[in-house]
Design a protein around this motif. Structure first.
Motif, PDB file in Angstrom:
ATOM      1  N   ALA A   1     -12.816  -3.427  -2.061  1.00 23.64           N
ATOM      2  CA  ALA A   1     -12.354  -3.902  -3.619  1.00 23.64           C
ATOM      3  C   ALA A   1     -10.630  -4.093  -2.781  1.00 23.64           C
ATOM      4  CB  ALA A   1     -11.914  -2.770  -3.733  1.00 23.64           C
ATOM      5  N   PHE A   2     -10.143  -5.085  -3.234  1.00 22.24           N
ATOM      6  CA  PHE A   2      -8.414  -6.308  -2.841  1.00 22.24           C
ATOM      7  C   PHE A   2      -7.978  -5.970  -4.051  1.00 22.24           C
ATOM      8  CE2 PHE A   2      -5.748  -9.915  -2.928  1.00 22.24           C
ATOM      9  CZ  PHE A   2      -5.401  -9.392  -1.825  1.00 22.24           C
ATOM     10  N   SER A   3      -6.853  -4.737  -3.593  1.00 18.85           N
ATOM     11  CA  SER A   3      -5.670  -4.578  -5.574  1.00 18.85           C
ATOM     12  C   SER A   3      -3.933  -4.578  -4.376  1.00 18.85           C
ATOM     13  CB  SER A   3      -5.728  -3.048  -5.131  1.00 18.85           C
ATOM     14  OG  SER A   3      -7.169  -2.018  -5.474  1.00 18.85           O
ATOM     15  N   PRO A   4      -4.172  -5.936  -4.824  1.00 20.60           N
ATOM     16  CA  PRO A   4      -2.649  -6.707  -4.584  1.00 20.60           C
ATOM     17  C   PRO A   4      -1.755  -6.130  -5.930  1.00 20.60           C
ATOM     18  CG  PRO A   4      -3.761  -8.086  -5.739  1.00 20.60           C
ATOM     19  CD  PRO A   4      -4.446  -6.881  -5.241  1.00 20.60           C
ATOM     20  N   GLN A   5      -0.443  -6.144  -5.504  1.00 23.71           N
ATOM     21  CA  GLN A   5       0.523  -5.935  -5.941  1.00 23.71           C
ATOM     22  C   GLN A   5       1.368  -7.523  -6.367  1.00 23.71           C
ATOM     23  OE1 GLN A   5       2.248  -2.802  -8.219  1.00 23.71           O
ATOM     24  NE2 GLN A   5       2.744  -4.937  -8.537  1.00 23.71           N
ATOM     25  N   ARG A   6       1.780  -7.949  -7.312  1.00 29.58           N
ATOM     26  CA  ARG A   6       1.602  -9.323  -7.481  1.00 29.58           C
ATOM     27  C   ARG A   6       3.269  -9.928  -7.206  1.00 29.58           C
ATOM     28  NH1 ARG A   6      -0.482 -13.831  -8.827  1.00 29.58           N
ATOM     29  NH2 ARG A   6       1.196 -15.016  -8.252  1.00 29.58           N
TER      30      ARG A   6
END
Length: 64
Positions: free
Chosen positions: A17-22
């Motif tokens: 899982a990869f969870s970025p905040q743009r």
């Protein structure tokens, strides 16, 4: 015996899982995200990848 929806390889299964905040602007994100997905899909046993992003810029990509 329960019927499965699809034929899958034997266990175990894993998820990455990869969870970025743009943030404002692309800053190379689109190119990097595409490269990461391509690499994930090339891994032996990879079943696929799914992504979603909210209006607030928070997103998640899961590869199986």
């Amino acid at each position: 015996m329960t019927k499965a929806f699809s034929k899958t390889p034997p266990l175990p299964y894993y998820i990455v899982a990869f969870s970025p905040q743009r943030t404002e602007g692309d800053n190379g994100y689109a190119e990097m995200a595409e490269a990461m997905e391509e690499l994930a899909l090339q891994q032996p046993g990879c079943l696929g990848a799914e992504s979603a992003r909210g209006d607030d810029g928070f997103g998640i990509t899961n590869s199986f």
